[in-house]
Write a protein that holds these residues in place. Structure first.
Motif, PDB file in Angstrom:
ATOM      1  N   GLY A   1      22.901 -11.581   4.263  1.00 32.08           N
ATOM      2  CA  GLY A   1      21.981 -10.693   3.564  1.00 32.08           C
ATOM      3  C   GLY A   1      21.654  -9.438   4.348  1.00 32.08           C
ATOM      4  O   GLY A   1      21.266  -8.416   3.783  1.00 32.08           O
ATOM      5  N   SER A   2      21.829  -9.524   5.659  1.00 31.31           N
ATOM      6  CA  SER A   2      21.527  -8.386   6.521  1.00 31.31           C
ATOM      7  C   SER A   2      22.641  -8.225   7.545  1.00 31.31           C
ATOM      8  O   SER A   2      23.085  -9.214   8.144  1.00 31.31           O
ATOM      9  CB  SER A   2      20.188  -8.600   7.239  1.00 31.31           C
ATOM     10  OG  SER A   2      19.958  -7.596   8.204  1.00 31.31           O
ATOM     11  N   VAL A   3      23.100  -6.984   7.726  1.00 32.90           N
ATOM     12  CA  VAL A   3      24.118  -6.669   8.730  1.00 32.90           C
ATOM     13  C   VAL A   3      23.610  -5.491   9.553  1.00 32.90           C
ATOM     14  O   VAL A   3      23.498  -4.369   9.042  1.00 32.90           O
ATOM     15  CB  VAL A   3      25.473  -6.316   8.087  1.00 32.90           C
ATOM     16  CG1 VAL A   3      26.497  -6.000   9.171  1.00 32.90           C
ATOM     17  CG2 VAL A   3      25.966  -7.440   7.186  1.00 32.90           C
ATOM     18  N   ALA A   4      23.278  -5.749  10.802  1.00 34.87           N
ATOM     19  CA  ALA A   4      22.824  -4.685  11.702  1.00 34.87           C
ATOM     20  C   ALA A   4      23.990  -4.270  12.591  1.00 34.87           C
ATOM     21  O   ALA A   4      24.601  -5.109  13.257  1.00 34.87           O
ATOM     22  CB  ALA A   4      21.658  -5.170  12.546  1.00 34.87           C
TER      23      ALA A   4
ATOM     24  N   SER B   1      25.354  -7.842  13.738  1.00 37.15           N
ATOM     25  CA  SER B   1      24.380  -8.933  13.757  1.00 37.15           C
ATOM     26  C   SER B   1      24.138  -9.377  12.317  1.00 37.15           C
ATOM     27  O   SER B   1      23.535  -8.651  11.524  1.00 37.15           O
ATOM     28  CB  SER B   1      23.077  -8.466  14.412  1.00 37.15           C
ATOM     29  OG  SER B   1      22.161  -9.528  14.501  1.00 37.15           O
ATOM     30  N   LEU B   2      24.658 -10.569  11.990  1.00 43.66           N
ATOM     31  CA  LEU B   2      24.609 -11.077  10.618  1.00 43.66           C
ATOM     32  C   LEU B   2      23.466 -12.081  10.481  1.00 43.66           C
ATOM     33  O   LEU B   2      23.352 -13.021  11.274  1.00 43.66           O
ATOM     34  CB  LEU B   2      25.924 -11.768  10.255  1.00 43.66           C
ATOM     35  CG  LEU B   2      27.232 -11.023  10.569  1.00 43.66           C
ATOM     36  CD1 LEU B   2      28.428 -11.859  10.121  1.00 43.66           C
ATOM     37  CD2 LEU B   2      27.254  -9.660   9.910  1.00 43.66           C
ATOM     38  N   SER B   3      22.643 -11.905   9.476  1.00 41.64           N
ATOM     39  CA  SER B   3      21.541 -12.837   9.219  1.00 41.64           C
ATOM     40  C   SER B   3      21.246 -12.834   7.725  1.00 41.64           C
ATOM     41  O   SER B   3      21.936 -12.183   6.937  1.00 41.64           O
ATOM     42  CB  SER B   3      20.303 -12.444  10.034  1.00 41.64           C
ATOM     43  OG  SER B   3      19.881 -11.136   9.701  1.00 41.64           O
ATOM     44  N   GLY B   4      20.201 -13.567   7.338  1.00 40.91           N
ATOM     45  CA  GLY B   4      19.839 -13.622   5.926  1.00 40.91           C
ATOM     46  C   GLY B   4      20.819 -14.431   5.098  1.00 40.91           C
ATOM     47  O   GLY B   4      21.075 -14.111   3.933  1.00 40.91           O
ATOM     48  N   PHE B   5      21.365 -15.501   5.676  1.00 47.20           N
ATOM     49  CA  PHE B   5      22.303 -16.349   4.939  1.00 47.20           C
ATOM     50  C   PHE B   5      21.549 -17.287   4.005  1.00 47.20           C
ATOM     51  O   PHE B   5      20.471 -17.797   4.337  1.00 47.20           O
ATOM     52  CB  PHE B   5      23.137 -17.193   5.909  1.00 47.20           C
ATOM     53  CG  PHE B   5      24.134 -16.411   6.706  1.00 47.20           C
ATOM     54  CD1 PHE B   5      25.350 -16.048   6.150  1.00 47.20           C
ATOM     55  CD2 PHE B   5      23.856 -16.038   8.016  1.00 47.20           C
ATOM     56  CE1 PHE B   5      26.281 -15.333   6.887  1.00 47.20           C
ATOM     57  CE2 PHE B   5      24.774 -15.326   8.764  1.00 47.20           C
ATOM     58  CZ  PHE B   5      25.989 -14.966   8.199  1.00 47.20           C
TER      59      PHE B   5
ATOM     60  N   LEU C   1      19.906 -19.173  10.369  1.00 49.91           N
ATOM     61  CA  LEU C   1      21.129 -18.941  11.133  1.00 49.91           C
ATOM     62  C   LEU C   1      21.375 -17.452  11.333  1.00 49.91           C
ATOM     63  O   LEU C   1      21.209 -16.646  10.418  1.00 49.91           O
ATOM     64  CB  LEU C   1      22.320 -19.558  10.398  1.00 49.91           C
ATOM     65  CG  LEU C   1      23.703 -19.354  11.029  1.00 49.91           C
ATOM     66  CD1 LEU C   1      23.799 -20.090  12.357  1.00 49.91           C
ATOM     67  CD2 LEU C   1      24.792 -19.833  10.073  1.00 49.91           C
ATOM     68  N   LYS C   2      21.806 -17.115  12.530  1.00 49.78           N
ATOM     69  CA  LYS C   2      22.212 -15.752  12.846  1.00 49.78           C
ATOM     70  C   LYS C   2      23.553 -15.824  13.568  1.00 49.78           C
ATOM     71  O   LYS C   2      23.761 -16.680  14.429  1.00 49.78           O
ATOM     72  CB  LYS C   2      21.159 -15.081  13.733  1.00 49.78           C
ATOM     73  CG  LYS C   2      21.424 -13.622  14.061  1.00 49.78           C
ATOM     74  CD  LYS C   2      20.255 -13.061  14.873  1.00 49.78           C
ATOM     75  CE  LYS C   2      20.474 -11.615  15.258  1.00 49.78           C
ATOM     76  NZ  LYS C   2      19.334 -11.084  16.067  1.00 49.78           N
ATOM     77  N   VAL C   3      24.462 -14.940  13.202  1.00 43.71           N
ATOM     78  CA  VAL C   3      25.784 -14.899  13.826  1.00 43.71           C
ATOM     79  C   VAL C   3      26.063 -13.470  14.265  1.00 43.71           C
ATOM     80  O   VAL C   3      25.971 -12.541  13.454  1.00 43.71           O
ATOM     81  CB  VAL C   3      26.893 -15.374  12.862  1.00 43.71           C
ATOM     82  CG1 VAL C   3      28.253 -15.326  13.555  1.00 43.71           C
ATOM     83  CG2 VAL C   3      26.605 -16.771  12.346  1.00 43.71           C
ATOM     84  N   ILE C   4      26.382 -13.307  15.526  1.00 43.89           N
ATOM     85  CA  ILE C   4      26.728 -11.985  16.054  1.00 43.89           C
ATOM     86  C   ILE C   4      28.237 -11.935  16.250  1.00 43.89           C
ATOM     87  O   ILE C   4      28.820 -12.781  16.938  1.00 43.89           O
ATOM     88  CB  ILE C   4      26.000 -11.715  17.380  1.00 43.89           C
ATOM     89  CG1 ILE C   4      24.482 -11.699  17.144  1.00 43.89           C
ATOM     90  CG2 ILE C   4      26.465 -10.399  18.000  1.00 43.89           C
ATOM     91  CD1 ILE C   4      23.666 -11.781  18.405  1.00 43.89           C
ATOM     92  N   LEU C   5      28.857 -10.955  15.618  1.00 45.06           N
ATOM     93  CA  LEU C   5      30.294 -10.734  15.767  1.00 45.06           C
ATOM     94  C   LEU C   5      30.507  -9.483  16.604  1.00 45.06           C
ATOM     95  O   LEU C   5      29.860  -8.459  16.388  1.00 45.06           O
ATOM     96  CB  LEU C   5      30.963 -10.561  14.402  1.00 45.06           C
ATOM     97  CG  LEU C   5      30.806 -11.701  13.397  1.00 45.06           C
ATOM     98  CD1 LEU C   5      31.526 -11.355  12.099  1.00 45.06           C
ATOM     99  CD2 LEU C   5      31.324 -13.013  13.962  1.00 45.06           C
ATOM    100  N   PHE C   6      31.436  -9.573  17.540  1.00 43.18           N
ATOM    101  CA  PHE C   6      31.754  -8.424  18.383  1.00 43.18           C
ATOM    102  C   PHE C   6      33.246  -8.150  18.287  1.00 43.18           C
ATOM    103  O   PHE C   6      34.066  -9.074  18.314  1.00 43.18           O
ATOM    104  CB  PHE C   6      31.371  -8.697  19.840  1.00 43.18           C
ATOM    105  CG  PHE C   6      31.743  -7.583  20.785  1.00 43.18           C
ATOM    106  CD1 PHE C   6      30.914  -6.482  20.938  1.00 43.18           C
ATOM    107  CD2 PHE C   6      32.934  -7.620  21.505  1.00 43.18           C
ATOM    108  CE1 PHE C   6      31.260  -5.440  21.792  1.00 43.18           C
ATOM    109  CE2 PHE C   6      33.290  -6.590  22.362  1.00 43.18           C
ATOM    110  CZ  PHE C   6      32.448  -5.493  22.506  1.00 43.18           C
ATOM    111  N   ALA C   7      33.596  -6.870  18.175  1.00 46.46           N
ATOM    112  CA  ALA C   7      34.992  -6.432  18.230  1.00 46.46           C
ATOM    113  C   ALA C   7      35.038  -5.196  19.107  1.00 46.46           C
ATOM    114  O   ALA C   7      34.329  -4.214  18.836  1.00 46.46           O
ATOM    115  CB  ALA C   7      35.527  -6.127  16.837  1.00 46.46           C
ATOM    116  N   GLY C   8      35.829  -5.248  20.168  1.00 42.66           N
ATOM    117  CA  GLY C   8      35.846  -4.123  21.089  1.00 42.66           C
ATOM    118  C   GLY C   8      37.220  -3.882  21.673  1.00 42.66           C
ATOM    119  O   GLY C   8      38.163  -4.650  21.472  1.00 42.66           O
ATOM    120  N   LEU C   9      37.333  -2.784  22.410  1.00 43.37           N
ATOM    121  CA  LEU C   9      38.544  -2.456  23.152  1.00 43.37           C
ATOM    122  C   LEU C   9      38.251  -2.559  24.644  1.00 43.37           C
ATOM    123  O   LEU C   9      37.193  -2.117  25.110  1.00 43.37           O
ATOM    124  CB  LEU C   9      39.029  -1.046  22.812  1.00 43.37           C
ATOM    125  CG  LEU C   9      39.569  -0.827  21.397  1.00 43.37           C
ATOM    126  CD1 LEU C   9      39.955   0.639  21.197  1.00 43.37           C
ATOM    127  CD2 LEU C   9      40.771  -1.730  21.117  1.00 43.37           C
TER     128      LEU C   9
END
Length: 671
Positions: A97-100, A115-119, A128-136
């Motif tokens: 529900g929320s993507v920061a 930062s994913l929340s509001g499931f 529940l909160k899930v943080i996804l990271f994608a980097g170089l």
């Protein structure tokens, strides 16, 4: 005279000079090398030199591009979450529900944090909160992905991040499924999660993934994904002729929750599967997973006796509790006679002898309480005479031992010692000769290893080493028993402690299959198989990926049969030819014929020459992959054709060739 400076990883990167010119710590911060842009709403982009990572924050699809070559990672598969009431539900990470959106950096890594929340889980709002990271990572040129769970009452049980490679737009998918598979884009048969051990998921370090990586290749360029936290990871493999191959990364819960940050690395590689294998070899050398056989010999000089030696796999006794009969039985005195026959007829300078069934009721019985030594095959005195014979001839003898199974009629059987599953049940099966067995928690295994081998030493029957069954063939175990809770990572650590005990106190330590985590500890594994379906056909094209990475780090025996098919091979394949390509240690029977001895001798000579050398190249010489060629570091070239049975070995100095099906051998000496 000019001296040549050794190349570094950095030399291949477009920003190498910028790193060298840095005059302050601030100049080496990741954001000095990696830039971030939001090119349109929800479309996020990282750039570093000729490398670009694009992330769609709405569908979580990722594209990694370098020098005009792009590889796509699809939207991640569905995840699973469990509410406090114990109910489990499918969720989509894209339904947050929320993507920061923010950026973060450390060391040479700069990337995007979602930062994913509001499931909504099961129709209820979840914490529940899930943080996804994608980097170089500018220090390596790689992409780095992390999944960071924040769990309170709601547990994340299963997730994928990143998603699977888009397998419909590649030439082939490469997977270290058992020894290695190439699945061409147009492979005509469906492949659906072969050898999976967790539903449709094959866990890392099991048969589905000997090594924790896989990749895709297209037009001479490849992309490979590497699990950097592999203990609780796996893949779901599916191929159809219409849509190509999908290999989805899976992060599995640990003792009920995701619990810790999961991490994967994506590398873009010039070349095909050989380049991918060589890339992973460098990673294994860097992180300590790789330990060469030469280094192991320096620690244990007697290990050198295995180089160029045949391996004999013999069983003193196997008792079947259902029929009440011995299904296998060779007394020690008869074993001595069989080896003396081989000595007389053929000569036998070296031998590595693996003995099953020395225990009270023989092989696969009463474990882990298999001692004392059983009387029927000759008892303690018969076993000691066999050991004396072996040592007079400088042969090596190791015993089969099993410390994962606990038979229900074992004297120390106690359900409180068993692995307890999350649902409160125990694994019970009735597959082996000794009858029903459960699984003992690995927290107890070393105690049995120590007790049993102390007994063998005390009676004067200590071996030159031990084969600890199963430990390297299955993924990590979990135990939910409140007195000995155990994660999969704990399980691997405790298995290694058992290996180390044998290595330090007796010598040669071996196990069953070639799981990556065992390489720095084990001296030998009994096989590196190729996946076959229930009809005993190859799932796809077999490749020696494991040998390309670890040939000079693990001794691996191979069957040397010259007819098609066996227990471990496709009904269309000739085991002898696989033994040649991978330059393995040859299996030989105590009842061997002259032709058996000749075939094993050819493989033994090859092993003796190149066992301590890297396999530097591998080629497919026919479109169907049935004719293959391997190259070793001294220039030795091995060619084998599974269709015709033809083979050749070109050594520096001589060439041998022949046909496995219509047995023939000829040697030509080179000037």
């Amino acid at each position: 005279m000019k001296t040549k400076t050794a190349a570094t990883v950095c030399d291949a990167l477009p920003w190498a000079q910028q790193m060298r010119d840095a005059a302050t710590p601030d100049a080496l911060k990741a954001d000095r090398f990696v830039s971030f842009h939001e090119t349109s709403p929800g479309m996020l982009e990282l750039s570093a030199g000729d490398t670009t990572l694009k992330l769609n924050s709405k569908n979580l699809q990722v594209t990694l591009q370098k020098a005009g070559h792009a590889f796509v990672l699809r939207t991640p598969d569905d995840a699973a979450a469990r509410l406090r009431d114990g109910s489990e539900h499918i969720i989509k990470l894209t339904d947050a529900g929320s993507v920061a959106i923010s950026t973060e950096q450390w060391a040479g890594i700069f990337g995007i944090r979602l930062s994913l929340s509001g499931f909504s889980v099961g129709g209820r709002s979840a914490d529940l909160k899930v943080i996804l990271f994608a980097g170089l990572d500018y220090a390596t040129g790689d992409a780095v992905f992390e999944l960071r769970p924040v769990e309170e009452d709601t547990a994340l049980r299963l997730a994928s991040w990143p998603g699977a490679f888009a397998g419909d737009d590649v030439d082939a998918t490469i997977v270290p499924h058992t020894s290695g598979l190439m699945i061409p884009r147009n492979w005509p048969k469906v492949i659906d999660a072969p050898y999976a051990d967790c539903g449709k998921i094959g866990l890392a370090y099991g048969l589905s993934l000997y090594m924790p990586w896989w990749g895709v290749t297209r037009g001479g360029k490849s992309a490979m994904l590497i699990f950097e936290t592999p203990d609780d990871a796996g893949i779901q493999l599916y191929h159809s002729p219409e849509n190509g191959t999908t290999v989805s990364p899976k992060w599995i819960h640990s003792l009920g929750k995701m619990n810790y940050t999961r991490r994967a690395r994506l590398k873009l590689v010039d070349g095909n599967y050989v380049a991918m294998a060589r890339t992973y070899r460098r990673i294994a050398q860097e992180n300590g997973t790789f330990r060469s056989t030469a280094d192991k010999i320096a620690e244990l000089p007697r290990l050198a006796r295995l180089i160029g030696s045949p391996i004999f796999h013999v069983t003193a006794r196997q008792y079947n509790v259902r029929s009440g009969t011995d299904t296998l039985f060779i007394p020690y005195a008869e074993l001595i006679e069989k080896f003396e026959r081989i000595q007389r007829k053929f000569g036998l300078r070296k031998a590595y002898i693996h003995v099953d069934g020395i225990g009270y009721r023989g092989y696969d019985n009463l474990e882990p309480d298999q001692i004392p030594v059983g009387e029927k095959a000759g008892g303690k005195e018969g076993l000691k005479k066999f050991l004396a014979f072996a040592r007079e001839n400088d042969y090596i003898v190791v015993y089969h031992q099993q410390y994962r199974d606990m038979y229900l009629d074992a004297p120390s059987y106690n359900k409180e010692l068993l692995l307890l599953r999350e649902d409160g049940t125990h694994h019970i099966e009735d597959s082996w000769a000794g009858g029903a067995n459960a699984l003992v928690c690995t927290t107890r295994s070393l105690d049995y290893v120590r007790r049993n081998n102390t007994y063998l030493r005390e009676i004067g029957a200590a071996p030159d080493g031990c084969y600890l069954d199963v430990f390297s063939a299955v993924s990590g175990d979990e135990c939910y028993h409140h007195e000995h809770r155990m994660t999969r990572s704990d399980s691997f650590r405790l298995r290694r402690a058992c290996f180390d005990y044998i290595r330090r106190n007796f010598g040669i330590v071996s196990s069953e299959e070639a799981a990556d985590w065992t390489v720095r500890t084990l001296h030998l594994v009994h096989h590196t198989t190729w996946a076959v379906n229930p009809e005993y056909e190859n799932f796809a094209i077999p490749l020696p990926l494991y040998a390309l990475v670890y040939h000079d780090a693990m001794i691996v025996p191979f069957e040397t049969g010259r007819r098609r098919g066996s227990y471990y091979y496709s009904k269309h394949d000739i085991p002898f030819l696989h033994a040649l390509i991978s330059a393995g240690m040859p299996y030989l029977s105590v009842d061997a014929s002259a032709e058996d001895v000749e075939a094993a001798g050819i493989v033994a000579e090859l092993h003796g020459r190149v066992a301590l050398l890297e396999m530097t190249d591998h080629r497919q010489l026919s479109p169907d992959g049935r004719c293959q060629q391997a190259v070793y570091a001294d220039g030795t070239v091995v060619t084998a054709d599974q269709n015709s049975g033809d083979w050749s070995i070109s050594y520096p100095g001589k060439t041998m060739r022949g046909n496995a099906l219509n047995w023939s051998v000829e040697t030509e000496w080179n000037n």
